[in-house]
Design an enzyme around this catalytic site. Structure first.
Site, PDB file in Angstrom:
ATOM      1  N   LYS A  52       0.910  -7.050   7.490  1.00  0.00           N
ATOM      2  CA  LYS A  52       1.416  -5.753   7.017  1.00  0.00           C
ATOM      3  C   LYS A  52       0.318  -4.685   7.095  1.00  0.00           C
ATOM      4  CE  LYS A  52       4.883  -8.049   4.226  1.00  0.00           C
ATOM      5  NZ  LYS A  52       5.222  -8.689   2.945  1.00  0.00           N
ATOM      6  N   GLN A  96       3.440  -9.306  -3.032  1.00  0.00           N
ATOM      7  CA  GLN A  96       3.708 -10.456  -2.163  1.00  0.00           C
ATOM      8  C   GLN A  96       4.142 -11.659  -3.005  1.00  0.00           C
ATOM      9  OE1 GLN A  96       3.631 -10.370   1.307  1.00  0.00           O
ATOM     10  NE2 GLN A  96       4.569 -12.380   1.083  1.00  0.00           N
ATOM     11  N   ASP A 119      10.300  -2.578  -0.837  1.00  0.00           N
ATOM     12  CA  ASP A 119      10.969  -3.848  -0.505  1.00  0.00           C
ATOM     13  C   ASP A 119      12.465  -3.742  -0.802  1.00  0.00           C
ATOM     14  OD1 ASP A 119       9.325  -5.737   0.661  1.00  0.00           O
ATOM     15  OD2 ASP A 119       8.418  -6.340  -1.239  1.00  0.00           O
TER      16      ASP A 119
END
Ligand code: NAP
Length: 289
Positions: A52, A96, A119
Site C-alpha cells: 500500500k 491492517q 476501507d
C-alpha cells in the site's frame, strides 16, 4: 474466453490517479495522505502494508505507517486512532487486520472517523453504500466494479451469484451488483444445492476462500467469472514454499466461460486501486471540513 487483466487495468487507473494528484499539486491544493496502522509483525500484514505504501508513492500520495508492538493495549490504540482522526493533514486511515486477540477489531475500526474510513467498513459508510449514496466503497468490491466497467461487461438484467457473505466482500458486492441492475443471489455455507444457483448465473463472484471450489460443471457456458479467493497452498516447487490459489478451478472453468479473472493478477491489484480511489475521493468529499 477473455482474461480480465487486473494488472493492466489497475496500471491504467493508477496513471489516471497520478494525473489527478499532479493537477492538485500544481493548483496548490492538498496532496492526498493515507495513514496505515500496523500492529505486530505478521508477515502477510507487513507485506500488504508495504504494498500500500508503494502504491501511494507511485500515484504521488503522501503515506504514513504507524507501527506498534503486538502488546499495545486496546485503549492506547484507540487513542492513536483518535489522534489521526484529529490530524487535518491525514485524509484516510486504515488499520491492517487481523489485530492481536486482546484487541476488539470492531471497536477499533468503528473508532475511525467515517470521513477517513477509506476501507469503507464504518457502519455510516456501509449504510450510505447500501442506499447508493456517494461514499467510500470497500476496496475489493469497488475494484471489481471498476474491472467490469473497464471491459464494458453488461450487468443490467443479468443474474449474478455471489458466493460468500462477508462484510468486506460478499455483502457489499451484492449491494453494488444490485445497483448495477443485476438480479442478485447470495450463497453461503448454509446454501443448499449451490450448483442450482451457479448453473443459472450469468456472472459468478466467488469469494469464499476455498481453493478451486468452483468447477466447470457448476457454471453455464459463457458465464463471467470473478475469482476473489486468495489462499496460500503449500507447494515445494515454488521458492516461497506456497502458491496462491483462487476459489475457481481456473484450468477447467476458463475454456467454458466468456470472461475470467486470473489469480494472481485479477482482483488483487484492483483491490489496491480501490483503496487509492477512496483516498483520492476523501479529498473531494471532506477536505473542506
Ligand atoms: P470470509 O470472511 O471467510 O467469508 C467467507 C464466506 O464464504 C462466508 O460468507 C461463508 O459462509 C462462505 N462460505 C464458506 N464455505 C462455503 C461453501 N462451502 N459454500 C458456500 N459458501 C461458503 O472471507 P472473505 O474475507 O470474504 O474472503 C474470501 C476470500 O477472498 C478469501 O480467500 C480471501 O483471502 C479473499 N480475498 C481476496 C481479496 C483480494 O483482493 N483478491 C480481498 C479480500 C478477500 P458463512 O457466512 O455461512 O460462514
Amino acid at each position: 474466453m477473455k482474461i480480465l487483466n487486473g494488472n493492466e487495468v489497475s496500471k491504467a487507473i493508477k496513471l489516471e490517479i497520478k494525473q489527478k494528484v499532479d493537477a492538485l499539486k500544481s493548483a496548490g491544493k492538498k496532496t492526498p495522505h493515507l495513514a496505515a496502522i500496523l500492529v505486530g509483525e505478521d508477515g502477510a500484514s507487513m507485506t500488504y502494508v508495504a504494498a500500500k505504501e508503494r502504491d501511494c508513492t507511485e500515484v504521488g500520495f503522501n503515506s504514513t505507517v504507524l507501527r506498534f508492538g503486538s502488546d499495545i493495549s486496546e485503549e492506547k490504540l484507540l487513542e492513536e486512532v483518535e489522534k489521526i482522526n484529529q490530524n487535518k493533514d491525514i485524509d484516510g486511515l486504515i488499520v491492517q487486520l487481523p489485530l492481536p486477540k486482546h484487541i476488539n477489531e470492531k471497536k477499533i475500526t468503528e473508532a475511525i472517523s467515517y470521513k477517513k474510513d477509506v476501507d469503507g467498513f464504518h457502519p455510516m459508510n456501509v449504510g450510505m453504500m447500501f442506499k447508493g449514496l456517494r461514499t467510500f466503497l470497500p476496496a475489493t468490491p469497488y475494484g471489481i466494479i471498476k474491472l467490469l466497467d473497464h471491459y464494458s461487461i453488461e450487468t443490467s438484467g443479468k443474474h449474478c451469484v455471489v458466493i460468500g457473505r462477508s462484510d468486506i466482500v460478499g455483502k457489499p458486492m451484492s449491494a453494488l451488483m444490485l445497483q448495477k441492475n443485476c438480479t442478485v443471489t447470495v450463497c453461503h455455507s448454509k446454501t443448499q444445492n449451490l450448483t442450482d444457483f451457479t448453473k443459472n448465473a450469468d456472472i459468478i463472484i466467488a469469494a469464499l476462500g476455498i481453493p478451486l471450489f468452483l468447477k466447470a460443471d457448476m457454471i453455464k457456458e459463457g458465464a463471467v467469472i470473478i475469482d476473489v479467493g486468495i489462499t496460500r497452498v503449500a507447494d515445494e516447487t515454488s521458492k516461497n514454499g506456497f502458491r496462491l490459489k483462487g476459489d475457481v478451478d481456473y484450468e477447467n472453468v476458463a475454456p467454458k466461460c466468456s470472461y475470467i479473472t486470473p489469480v494472481p493478477g485479477g482482483v488483487g491489484p484492483m483491490t489496491r486501486v480501490g483503496l487509492l480511489l477512496n483516498t483520492l475521493d476523501a479529498i473531494e468529499l471532506y477536505q473542506k471540513d
